[in-house]
Design an enzyme around this catalytic site. Structure first.
Site, PDB file in Angstrom:
ATOM      1  N   SER A 153      97.509   9.523  11.578  1.00 29.45           N
ATOM      2  CA  SER A 153      96.728   9.277  11.055  1.00 29.45           C
ATOM      3  C   SER A 153      97.117   8.502   9.774  1.00 29.45           C
ATOM      4  CB  SER A 153      95.812  10.418  10.360  1.00 29.45           C
ATOM      5  OG  SER A 153      94.881   9.879   9.609  1.00 29.45           O
ATOM      6  N   ASP A 251      88.606  11.322  19.425  1.00 33.64           N
ATOM      7  CA  ASP A 251      88.832  10.973  18.253  1.00 33.64           C
ATOM      8  C   ASP A 251      88.194   9.648  17.843  1.00 33.64           C
ATOM      9  OD1 ASP A 251      90.219   9.646  15.976  1.00 33.64           O
ATOM     10  OD2 ASP A 251      92.771   9.332  16.789  1.00 33.64           O
ATOM     11  N   HIS A 281      91.447  14.119  17.151  1.00 34.75           N
ATOM     12  CA  HIS A 281      91.970  13.497  15.491  1.00 34.75           C
ATOM     13  C   HIS A 281      92.707  14.789  15.691  1.00 34.75           C
ATOM     14  CE1 HIS A 281      93.147  10.431  13.161  1.00 34.75           C
ATOM     15  NE2 HIS A 281      92.848  11.197  11.977  1.00 34.75           N
TER      16      HIS A 281
END
Length: 307
Positions: A153, A251, A281
């Site tokens: 991320s 995501d 995600h």
């Protein structure tokens, strides 16, 4: 395929977020409360907390050594958390799994976070530790070969930015970059990528939450138009290290990661883009225990093994 049923079950059981602005201290405390005790974590040969004395100052790091071999390749890992969450503790299980599966010594970086530390403090810490690792190879038992950077991320943002900054500085020791569902474009206009609309609601990370979650970083001076903030804004990608980019089907950030992979290949960089079906995600952090997603670590090992 639809969202993995185990992920869907967990998401359905999550309470609604409290009203009002985000509270970093409370959110961090909630994350830390879910960290399992040390005796329940994946065992390795050694796990050691150190302080890296770098050009950016003293940075806490945690070093994971998988075996008793005298030398290992190195992987420098940057945790995710929208630049204000995450820690050495909350992502300890990822670092352990990476060390065990890849056979590399993993150095996890406890970089400074927003909003307490203004941009570019966190990025500076990540870059400085990467340089520190290379400069202390003998002490760390580095084999002098593999030196990878990796992150999930926002940690993937840092990994991509560190690789680019190193290239620009003429520091050519980074051999691989590994980006797990990276945030590569901090311009959150919903019309920029189809996945921002397709996966806007119901899959954990929601498109409407991107601005408030990243606001601590952006309000600290990070400019979304700066390629070190939004690596996809970099115009010349030639000469960057080979990349593994892992994306998730559900995501909102999926398409920017996959576009970055295509642009790297167009620039002559070896880039592997691997989309995980049924995942959202954060699946490496939260759901890599599921058989469908455990292979992400094996895929990482296989990528690192290719010259």
């Amino acid at each position: 395929m639809p969202l993995h049923p185990e992920i869907a079950k967990v998401l359905a059981g999550l309470p609604a977020p409290p009203p009002g602005p985000l509270e970093p201290a409370a959110m961090r405390a909630a994350e830390e409360a879910d960290v399992p005790p040390a005796e329940e974590r994946l065992p390795l040969h050694t796990v050691e907390d150190l302080t890296a004395d770098t050009d950016a100052g003293d940075v806490p790091v945690r070093v994971y050594t998988p075996t008793d071999a005298e030398q290992h390749g190195l992987l420098v890992y940057f945790h995710g958390g929208a630049f204000f969450l995450g820690s050495l503790e909350t992502h300890d299980h990822i670092a352990r799994a990476l060390a065990k599966e890849t056979g590399l010594k993993v150095v996890s970086v406890g970089y400074r976070r927003a909003p307490e530390a203004a941009y570019p403090a966190g990025l500076d810490d990540c870059y400085a530790v990467t340089r520190w690792v290379a400069g202390h190879g003998e002490k760390l038992g580095w084999d002098g070969a593999t030196l990878a950077v990796a992150g999930d991320s926002s940690g993937g943002t840092f990994a991509a930015a560190v690789a680019a900054r190193a290239h620009d500085d003429g520091f050519d020791r980074i051999t691989h970059q590994i980006l797990y569902y990276p945030s590569l474009d901090l311009d959150f206009d919903e019309d920029r990528y189809p996945s921002l609309r397709e996966n806007a609601v119901g899959y954990g990370l929601e498109t409407a939450g991107l601005r408030p979650f990243n606001s601590f970083y952006l309000n600290s001076g990070a400019d979304p138009g700066d390629p070190l903030v939004s690596p996809i804004k970099r115009t010349d990608l030639t000469g960057l290290p080979p990349a593994l980019i892992v994306t998730a089907e559900y995501d909102p950030l999926r398409d920017e990661g996959e576009l970055y992979g295509r642009r790297l290949r167009e620039a002559g960089v070896r880039a592997t883009v691997s989309r995980y079906s049924g995942a959202g995600h954060g699946f490496v952090q939260h759901f890599s225990w599921l058989p469908a997603y455990q292979r992400v670590y094996a895929e990482t090992r296989e990528f690192l093994g290719r010259s």
